[in-house]
Design an enzyme around this catalytic site. Structure first.
Site, mmCIF file in Angstrom:
data_model
loop_
_atom_site.group_PDB
_atom_site.id
_atom_site.type_symbol
_atom_site.label_atom_id
_atom_site.label_comp_id
_atom_site.label_asym_id
_atom_site.label_seq_id
_atom_site.Cartn_x
_atom_site.Cartn_y
_atom_site.Cartn_z
ATOM 1 N N ASP A 191 0.841 -1.191 0.000
ATOM 2 C CA ASP A 191 0.000 0.000 0.000
ATOM 3 C C ASP A 191 0.879 1.245 0.000
ATOM 4 O O ASP A 191 2.115 1.168 0.031
ATOM 5 C CB ASP A 191 -0.943 -0.004 1.208
ATOM 6 C CG ASP A 191 -2.292 0.624 0.904
ATOM 7 O OD1 ASP A 191 -2.329 1.852 0.737
ATOM 8 O OD2 ASP A 191 -3.293 -0.115 0.825
ATOM 9 N N HIS A 222 -4.453 5.209 4.546
ATOM 10 C CA HIS A 222 -5.032 4.176 3.692
ATOM 11 C C HIS A 222 -4.516 2.792 4.036
ATOM 12 O O HIS A 222 -5.290 1.861 4.306
ATOM 13 C CB HIS A 222 -4.752 4.516 2.227
ATOM 14 C CG HIS A 222 -5.481 3.631 1.267
ATOM 15 N ND1 HIS A 222 -4.956 2.449 0.800
ATOM 16 C CD2 HIS A 222 -6.701 3.749 0.693
ATOM 17 C CE1 HIS A 222 -5.820 1.888 -0.033
ATOM 18 N NE2 HIS A 222 -6.887 2.655 -0.113
ATOM 19 N N SER A 276 -11.148 -0.638 -1.772
ATOM 20 C CA SER A 276 -9.982 -0.850 -0.911
ATOM 21 C C SER A 276 -10.376 -1.523 0.394
ATOM 22 O O SER A 276 -9.598 -2.266 0.986
ATOM 23 C CB SER A 276 -9.314 0.495 -0.588
ATOM 24 O OG SER A 276 -8.553 0.959 -1.658
#
Length: 1167
Positions: free
Chosen positions: A130, A193, A512
């Site tokens: 990521d 994220h 995601s």
């Protein structure tokens, strides 16, 4: 060199701010979550083309929000919201023993049942690739580290050494490995994220957490390998970096790898060989790679519906397009853990409702509220002081609604939806004002409720969602650019609560969030199979787990359309860990390749053959049935909704123990073909599910999706037809001017990156001042100071008059555009270059030029890969691509200028879909280098200041513009303005010019130049003094008509033909298009355009016509080449940044000058 013109500070500040905003919109890695960082404005759906979608979804850094009826100007946060963490509600710490996990409250994928059988991942390693992580989050914890795969840093170093890994750090017992593969030496800007994704997969928050419920991922006891990968040196390098991370993860023992990022619409074929080999390596070792499908919805993004004529509207890209990966779509389940509020209804019953807050209200406090309509007018807020304002969504931006309420004295805002079954929307943060979004149903209840009091609860609860079970609007559709079926499966991805940076937790949305849940389930299922099928190899267990997981998924049903959501949107359906864990059967295609059936092209009648596998020791009796459906069409667009055609009757089959059996289902859709072809003339999908039950009255046991295309999918058009051929002047991304459908403005003075998106040819328009300067020896164009600029325009377009800054298509009598060039090196219409809106990915694009006999006289270099223009958004891609390699300068293969005549400019390309044949788009281009012949003498009347030429210009091509130019100094900038001819062909010359500050500048006769330009771009210019000398030996007069006391001796001034004024140029025989000299050529009359007007001719003019919008300093000229640059065809974000920076800075200078002259023109109008 003259002193440079100073720029006003405020204008510069605005420009720099705009540049910053646009560049920030270019995300380095396109994580498949979307943020509310960049609010966008909704527009009404009444716009005929492109049509807006009717479903709303909350917030995106990457894409704009869909439009909805009734919402004319509303800024919202998109439904895949990335980095919008919520502050935790004010709650007292609960004793550790009372802390339930989030999954204890709501487990739509039934992971707990699988955990009971396979454990929670102890002794297992999982990897997350990521953009960034918080390596020290409280959720990175093992309950019993003695069960960990890596007991210490020394164990990790030993494993690294065995595989030649010399990098990577041990963080703690949970995060056994961290490394930044981007090699940029920077701390990750985005730690949110990757932290959120990792929490869903393997978070394990302590009981002491301040949150009311404890985060527990699908594999909370697994160790984490955190691998940061970000775009630094382009997409190819990026793909190689995550390929290295994949290899390292496999070598360090990861059983599953999560990759929640992607590049929309890129094909698997576009990936470097190293990346493809990494996928194969992981598969061979039995390591599951799970990817997110993407948040780009479909062709057109979330603001447009795809055209029904173009069925290849899938946008799933890489790495999700890799066949070996398990690609996950997002859906919203029918229940959700949510913040809640309580009201008493008119019958004194307590009513609890879900809310989505931006800044939370104080819990357990009773608030009064008042209805404020749509929050637009001051009168709407007459009763809100000290209360919460209840406002209906629509008409204006959310931020304006909140700001208006705060100004009126409200203590908070509740905004309710204006459509039923909508998704919750993250509201903007306006000065920390408490605000929350609620459903339409609940909003109307509050509006009509006589008791106007509401209380917000401290602890979130599980409540039904307003949308019900529904595929997320943002979730990317398949097929892939290669034509393969993706996504594979769906999982919850709407408002998922997980870890974010700094020991906090937040709800985010996106595919995601869907992928790591499936990754965890895959890891646990493989762990179960180690015991259940010990004789299988790891790769065999991986293959079985993928097939079982897809077979046991539940096909999601659209209650509104009474049909199943398309397999191109949901894959095999919603993941169900309980069904997968208990499964003893699964279903595949007839070759046992995968649990999906790709039929490619089909006719009206075809068969679907599947194989049912029974791994139990007993025969299994099943009932099966097929659903047959296609796309729903709304007018000229796909509605992005399913349409059921029919359902086959249930049939019975018995599968022997430990065996398999094929089932063939005949499909006959012939009775629908006429109507469907009328709606979708280029073909349509026939698709559905073959579903299996143990009893027709019971729930679905398993199913398999199938997809066929009734038509020739491989040979669907790859490029939108040229804008010149559009009947109404519009294209998919271009809305025509209703008053002038042939208006096509160039890039000149505004930021046209989002506007000029269609298929056409570009060229350049170079003003005579720059041409003259170059002819006089100025080698560097940056050294030319002029108020005029070189513009990128579209071939075949011309300005009708000097005070109209717009360009319009001029057409031949047969309707074809008058695309003409004069490749003489003066920079004015010297070339053509291809710009295309690609509807599909293509390969091997090349331009070639053919003469009238069909002989190829020139061929461009090849552009190997072209990505479809799936959106028109600065954060993703533009609606068209310009190809620098296709620029033709009017020369043959040997570099010699071709003879005058008409040529075919052909662009060839091939869709990348299997079986596709080469396609091409043709344009007729006139080449003519014949210099206009102009009058050699003129007379001037001092009484009315009229200049009368001795003769009309003679041109090979029609006259485009015949003008008198004059140049004067406005402060330190040479400024050029033009005079159009009067109706009788004479020109009225002004005595003076006016500066921007209102000062007057006397004009001399030597300031005036006669300029003639034909429609191929050939220009001739002659000083007016020379024309007057050609008539008599009258001395030069100044602007007042008086003779100066003394006239300095002047060097011979050159005209546009490079001849000295005291020498009459020798007329060369005029040539026709074949290069031959005709015996006699009549004077060409100006050709009229489609409106009946002659371009460049302005009836009853004669007064100065200012090129106000075209003024610029040389600083703007320095950026002119940027408009030629090929926009990236590989979706390379770093390259996009460079191109956009050039475009934005060009826009700033052009826009500033345009603003200044607009102000000046307004002042002149008032005089």
């Amino acid at each position: 060199m003259r002193k440079k013109q100073k720029l006003p500070f405020d204008k510069l500040a605005i420009a720099l701010m705009s540049t910053s905003i646009l560049l920030n919109a270019q995300s380095d890695i396109k994580a498949n979550t979307v943020t509310e960082d960049t609010p966008v404005t909704e527009q009404a759906v009444e716009t005929p083309q492109p049509t807006a979608v009717s479903e709303e979804v909350p917030s995106s850094k990457e894409t704009k929000t869909p439009q909805t009826p009734d919402d004319a100007e509303e800024t919202i946060a998109d439904d895949a919201n990335d980095l919008a963490p919520q502050a935790p509600a004010k709650t007292a710490d609960t004793p550790a023993t009372s802390k339930a996990t989030i999954r204890d409250l709501n487990d739509p994928s039934q992971v707990k049942t699988l955990q009971e059988k396979a454990g929670k991942g102890a002794g297992t390693v999982v990897a997350v690739i990521d953009a960034g992580f918080d390596k020290n989050h409280e959720a990175w914890r093992l309950t019993d580290k003695t069960k960990a795969r890596y007991q210490s840093k020394e164990d990790l170093e030993k494993a690294k050494k065995e595989h030649g890994i010399t990098y990577g750090e041990w963080v703690n017992d949970k995060v056994a490995y961290y490394h930044d593969y981007s090699k940029d030496g920077k701390t990750a800007v985005d730690q949110e994220h990757g932290t959120h994704v990792s929490g869903i997969l393997s978070g394990n928050a302590p009981s002491e957490t301040k949150e009311p419920y404890r985060l527990e991922g699908a594999m909370p006891e697994a160790q984490l390998l955190l691998m940061r990968v970000e775009i630094v040196n382009g997409l190819a390098d990026y793909a190689r970096n995550y390929a290295q991370a994949i290899r390292d993860a496999v070598n360090l023992g990861a059983k599953v790898i999560n990759m929640s990022f992607g590049n929309a619409a890129l094909a698997y074929a576009n990936l470097p060989d190293e990346t493809k080999k990494a996928f194969d390596y992981a598969k061979s070792k039995g390591v599951s790679i799970v990817t997110s499908a993407g948040n780009d919805s479909s062709f057109g993004g979330k603001t447009r519906l795809p055209l029904a004529d173009h069925p290849d509207y899938g946008v799933v890209g890489t790495p999700a397009a890799a066949d070996s990966t398990l690609t996950v779509a997002s859906y919203s389940p029918d229940k959700q853990l949510t913040e809640t509020a309580m009201v008493k209804t008119d019958d004194q019953q307590d009513k609890e409702m879900p809310v989505l807050s931006t800044n939370r209200f104080e819990p357990n406090k009773a608030y009064d509220y008042a209805y404020a309509n749509r929050g637009m007018k001051e009168d709407d807020f007459k009763d809100v002081k000290g209360k919460i304002a209840l406002i209906e969504r629509g008409d204006i931006d959310f931020k304006d609604k909140v700001a208006n309420a705060k100004k009126a004295g409200a203590v908070g805002v509740l905004i309710y939806d204006n459509q039923d079954k909508g998704f919750p929307i993250e509201l903007p943060n306006v000065d920390q004002m408490p605000a929350a979004f609620i459903s339409r149903k609940d909003g109307l209840l509050l509006k009509d409720n006589p008791q106007k009091t509401i209380t917000f609860n401290a602890t979130p609860k599980v409540l039904p969602t307003a949308s019900g079970t529904k595929l997320s609007r943002f979730s990317s559709w398949g097929l892939t650019a290669d034509g393969n079926i993706k996504p594979d499966i769906a999982a919850p991805g709407q408002d998922i609560l997980s870890s974010v940076a700094n020991n906090k937790y937040a709800k985010l949305s996106g595919t995601s969030m869907s992928a790591p849940l499936v990754a965890g389930i895959m890891g646990l299922l493989q762990k179960q199979y180690e015991t259940q099928y010990p004789d299988m190899t790891p790769s065999e267990r991986l293959d079985l787990a993928k097939k079982v997981l897809m077979s046991s998924a539940t096909a999601l049903y659209d209650e509104d359309e009474k049909a199943y959501f398309s397999p191109r949107q949901q894959g095999a359906g919603a993941v169900d860990a309980k069904k997968a864990s208990a499964a003893t059967m699964y279903v595949t295609d007839k070759d046992n390749t995968s649990s999906k059936v790709h039929l490619n092209n089909v006719s009206d009648k075809f068969e679907v053959t599947v194989t049912v596998h029974n791994k139990s020791d007993k025969p299994q009796e099943l009932y099966y049935q097929a659903t047959v459906q296609t796309d729903k069409v709304d007018g000229k667009h796909f509605a992005l909704a399913p349409k059921v055609l029919y359902e086959a009757s249930w049939q019975k089959i018995t599968i022997p123990a430990n065996s398999s059996k094929q089932v063939t289902v005949p499909i006959d859709a012939s009775r629908f073909s006429k109507d469907l072809l009328a709606q979708m003339k280029n073909g349509y999908f026939l698709e559905g599910f073959v579903r299996f039950k143990q009893d027709p009255t019971k729930e679905e046991l398993m199913s398999i999706p199938y997809i066929g295309f009734r038509g020739d999918f491989g040979n669907l058009s790859a490029v939108e037809k040229p804008i010149y051929d559009s009947k109404d002047g519009s294209s998919y991304y271009h809305e025509a001017n209703s008053d002038a459908k042939d208006q096509l403005d160039g890039d000149g003075l505004q930021f046209y990156a989002l506007k000029n998106n269609f298929t056409a040819l570009t060229t350049e328009s170079n003003p005579w001042t720059i041409i003259k300067a170059v002819k006089e020896g100025v080698e560097n164009i940056e050294d030319i100071e002029s108020s005029e600029i070189t513009e990128t325009i579209f071939a075949g377009t011309f300005a009708k008059q000097d005070d109209d800054s717009h360009y319009y298509i001029h057409r031949h009598a047969n309707g074809e555009p008058y695309a003409a060039i004069s490749p003489n090196g003066d920079g004015n219409r010297d070339y053509v270059q291809f710009q295309g809106t690609f509807l599909r990915n293509a390969k091997n694009l090349v331009a070639e030029v053919l003469d009238k006999e069909g002989n190829v006289v020139w061929t461009s270099e090849v552009t190997e890969q072209v990505v479809k223009n799936y959106n028109n958004d600065l954060a993703s891609t533009l609606g068209s691509t310009r190809f620098e390699k296709t620029r033709w300068d009017g020369k043959d293969k040997d570099g010699k200028v071709v003879a005058n005549g008409t040529y075919t400019y052909r662009v060839r390309y091939t869709p990348i879909s299997s079986g596709a044949k080469e396609q091409h788009t043709d344009f007729d281009v006139i080449v003519d280098n014949t210099t206009p012949e102009v009058a050699t003498s003129a007379t001037f009347s001092t009484e009315d200041r009229r200049l009368t030429l001795a003769s009309k210009p003679k041109t090979s091509q029609p006259v485009y513009r015949e003008r008198i130019a004059y140049t004067y100094m406005d402060e330190d900038l040479p400024t050029t303005e033009y005079i159009s001819p009067n109706e009788d062909g004479t020109f009225t010359l002004p005595e003076e010019a006016e500066t921007m500050e209102g000062a007057t500048v006397p004009l001399k006769m030597s300031d005036f130049t006669y300029v003639v330009e034909d429609m191929a771009g050939n220009i001739t210019y002659t000083p007016v003094t020379k024309l007057l000398e050609g008539h008599s030996n009258k001395p030069e007069q100044d602007g007042s008509g008086q003779t100066p006391d003394k006239k300095p001796e002047a060097k011979p001034e050159q005209d546009g033909s490079d001849q000295a004024p005291d020498k009459k140029p020798e007329a060369k025989p005029e040539q026709d298009g074949s290069g031959q000299t005709p015996d006699k050529k009549p004077e060409t009359k100006p050709e009229k355009d489609s409106s009946g007007q002659t371009p460049g001719k302005t009836p009853q003019k004669g007064q100065p016509s200012r090129t106000l919008e075209k003024r610029s300093s040389k600083r703007a000229l320095a950026t002119k080449a940027s408009t030629r640059d090929q926009l990236p065809t590989t979706n390379d974000k770093d390259t996009n940044r460079l191109h956009l920076l050039k475009l934005v800075m060009t826009t700033f200078f052009f826009g500033l000058v345009a603003h200044i002259f607009k102000t000046k023109r307004q002042k002149e109008t008032k005089k």
